[in-house]
Every structure is written in structure tokens, then in C-alpha cells.
Design a protein around this motif. Structure first.
Motif, PDB file in Angstrom:
ATOM      1  N   SER A  44       0.905  -1.154  -0.005  1.00 19.90           N
ATOM      2  CA  SER A  44       0.181  -0.039   0.007  1.00 19.90           C
ATOM      3  C   SER A  44       0.792   1.242   0.074  1.00 19.90           C
ATOM      4  O   SER A  44       0.568   2.304  -0.507  1.00 19.90           O
ATOM      5  CB  SER A  44      -0.964  -0.113   1.234  1.00 19.90           C
ATOM      6  N   SER A  45       2.023   1.263   0.777  1.00 19.54           N
ATOM      7  CA  SER A  45       2.928   2.384   0.637  1.00 19.54           C
ATOM      8  C   SER A  45       3.500   2.649  -0.798  1.00 19.54           C
ATOM      9  O   SER A  45       3.870   3.689  -0.982  1.00 19.54           O
ATOM     10  CB  SER A  45       4.109   2.141   1.606  1.00 19.54           C
ATOM     11  N   HIS A  48       1.390   4.643  -3.156  1.00 21.28           N
ATOM     12  CA  HIS A  48       1.668   6.105  -2.857  1.00 21.28           C
ATOM     13  C   HIS A  48       2.900   6.423  -2.550  1.00 21.28           C
ATOM     14  O   HIS A  48       3.300   6.605  -1.269  1.00 21.28           O
ATOM     15  CB  HIS A  48       0.772   6.532  -1.649  1.00 21.28           C
ATOM     16  N   PHE A  50       4.927   9.156  -2.791  1.00 16.38           N
ATOM     17  CA  PHE A  50       5.034  10.394  -2.138  1.00 16.38           C
ATOM     18  C   PHE A  50       4.814  10.434  -0.848  1.00 16.38           C
ATOM     19  O   PHE A  50       5.092  11.440   0.101  1.00 16.38           O
ATOM     20  CB  PHE A  50       4.450  11.682  -3.025  1.00 16.38           C
ATOM     21  N   ASN A  51       4.282   9.463  -0.300  1.00 15.97           N
ATOM     22  CA  ASN A  51       3.823   9.357   1.293  1.00 15.97           C
ATOM     23  C   ASN A  51       4.883   8.525   2.101  1.00 15.97           C
ATOM     24  O   ASN A  51       4.621   8.469   3.056  1.00 15.97           O
ATOM     25  CB  ASN A  51       2.364   9.099   1.479  1.00 15.97           C
ATOM     26  N   ILE A  52       5.683   8.092   1.237  1.00 14.52           N
ATOM     27  CA  ILE A  52       6.821   7.100   1.858  1.00 14.52           C
ATOM     28  C   ILE A  52       7.362   8.014   2.913  1.00 14.52           C
ATOM     29  O   ILE A  52       8.134   8.885   2.466  1.00 14.52           O
ATOM     30  CB  ILE A  52       7.630   6.503   0.920  1.00 14.52           C
ATOM     31  N   MET A  53       7.952   7.634   4.066  1.00 14.24           N
ATOM     32  CA  MET A  53       8.482   7.946   5.100  1.00 14.24           C
ATOM     33  C   MET A  53       9.695   7.316   5.560  1.00 14.24           C
ATOM     34  O   MET A  53       9.836   6.164   5.443  1.00 14.24           O
ATOM     35  CB  MET A  53       7.780   8.237   6.526  1.00 14.24           C
ATOM     36  N   SER A  60      11.176  11.700  11.501  1.00 18.77           N
ATOM     37  CA  SER A  60      10.369  11.076  10.457  1.00 18.77           C
ATOM     38  C   SER A  60      10.296  12.152   9.499  1.00 18.77           C
ATOM     39  O   SER A  60       9.891  13.219   9.615  1.00 18.77           O
ATOM     40  CB  SER A  60       9.351  10.293  10.479  1.00 18.77           C
ATOM     41  N   ARG A  61      10.882  11.864   8.172  1.00 16.30           N
ATOM     42  CA  ARG A  61      10.708  12.615   7.010  1.00 16.30           C
ATOM     43  C   ARG A  61      10.153  12.029   5.832  1.00 16.30           C
ATOM     44  O   ARG A  61      10.210  10.630   5.459  1.00 16.30           O
ATOM     45  CB  ARG A  61      11.916  13.247   6.663  1.00 16.30           C
ATOM     46  N   ALA A  62       9.663  12.885   4.773  1.00 18.58           N
ATOM     47  CA  ALA A  62       9.081  12.350   3.693  1.00 18.58           C
ATOM     48  C   ALA A  62      10.348  11.884   2.586  1.00 18.58           C
ATOM     49  O   ALA A  62      11.228  12.853   2.558  1.00 18.58           O
ATOM     50  CB  ALA A  62       8.164  13.045   2.772  1.00 18.58           C
TER      51      ALA A  62
END
Length: 142
Positions: A44-45, A48, A50-53, A60-62
């Protein structure tokens, strides 16, 4: 062609399956249910991106805003250098071909010597030349 796609598919599948392995361990115990949940979360990550951290130094950063800017800059530098190298190579080859016969043979001999040197040696020599140039002209350290 079919074999390439099968190899690509199995490689990607293997990377995904191995990427979910850390989710399966809780201390020293291994749980298949945690592995399947981790695999679902990983898939699921990936849908998406651009939502991976990522976590660095307890923050935690994008991933993509931090990676995208240096990547674009690196690609600009890479393709600019490639374009410049092609232009310089074409210009030099045209100029050398227009030289008189004795100078043409001499330039071919010099180029043969440079072709014989390993690329790594040339890269190191160019780096030393740049460092020497900066030290000689007293440029500030970058």
C-alpha cells in the motif's frame, strides 16, 4: 523478450517479499500474520510513493521531497556533462582531421597513449590537477 519480463517480475517479487521480512520478527519470535500485514502495508505504501517516510536521527521525513531535488540536480549535471563531452569530442575530432598529415599522425600517437591509460587513472589525475589548480590560485575551500 518473455524471459526478460519473467526475470524482471520475479526479481521485483523477491525484493518485495524480502522487504517485508523485518515486519515478521518481534524480538526473536517469527509471526506469519505480522509478515502478511507488513507485506500489505509495504504494497500500500508503494502505491502512494510520495507518502513514503524514512526515519533519520529520530525524525520521520518524507522520502521524495528530500530525494527529488538532489536527484534532479544530479541528472542536470550528468546530462549537461554528457552533452558537453559530445560537443567537445565532435569539435576536436573535426579539428584533428583537418590538421596537416605530420600533425595528424602526431596527434593520433598522443591520443593512442591516452587511450591506453585506464579511465580510473585519468580521473584521479584530473582530480589532482583540479586540486593543484585551486591551491596554486588560492581559491577558498568549497
Amino acid at each position: 523478450m518473455k524471459r526478460i519480463f519473467i526475470t524482471l517480475f520475479t526479481s521485483l517479487l523477491g525484493i518485495l517479499l524480502m522487504g517485508a521480512i523485518p515486519f515478521a520478527f518481534n524480538g526473536t519470535s517469527f509471526k506469519i500474520s505480522s509478515y502478511s500485514e507488513g507485506l500489505k502495508m509495504l504494497l500500500s505504501s508503494l502505491t502512494h510513493p510520495f507518502n513514503i517516510m524514512y526515519t533519520a536521527e529520530a525524525t520521520s521525513r518524507a522520502l521524495f521531497p528530500d530525494i527529488l531535488e538532489p536527484y534532479i540536480y544530479s541528472m542536470i549535471v550528468l546530462f549537461s556533462a554528457l552533452f558537453l563531452a559530445i560537443i567537445v569530442a565532435l569539435a576536436l575530432s573535426i579539428l584533428i582531421s583537418l590538421l596537416p598529415k605530420p600533425l595528424y599522425k602526431a596527434s593520433k600517437a598522443v591520443l593512442f597513449v591516452f587511450e591506453s591509460l585506464p579511465d580510473v587513472l585519468i580521473a584521479v589525475l584530473v582530480q589532482f590537477l583540479i586540486i593543484w589548480f585551486y591551491k596554486k590560485n588560492e581559491y577558498p575551500a568549497v
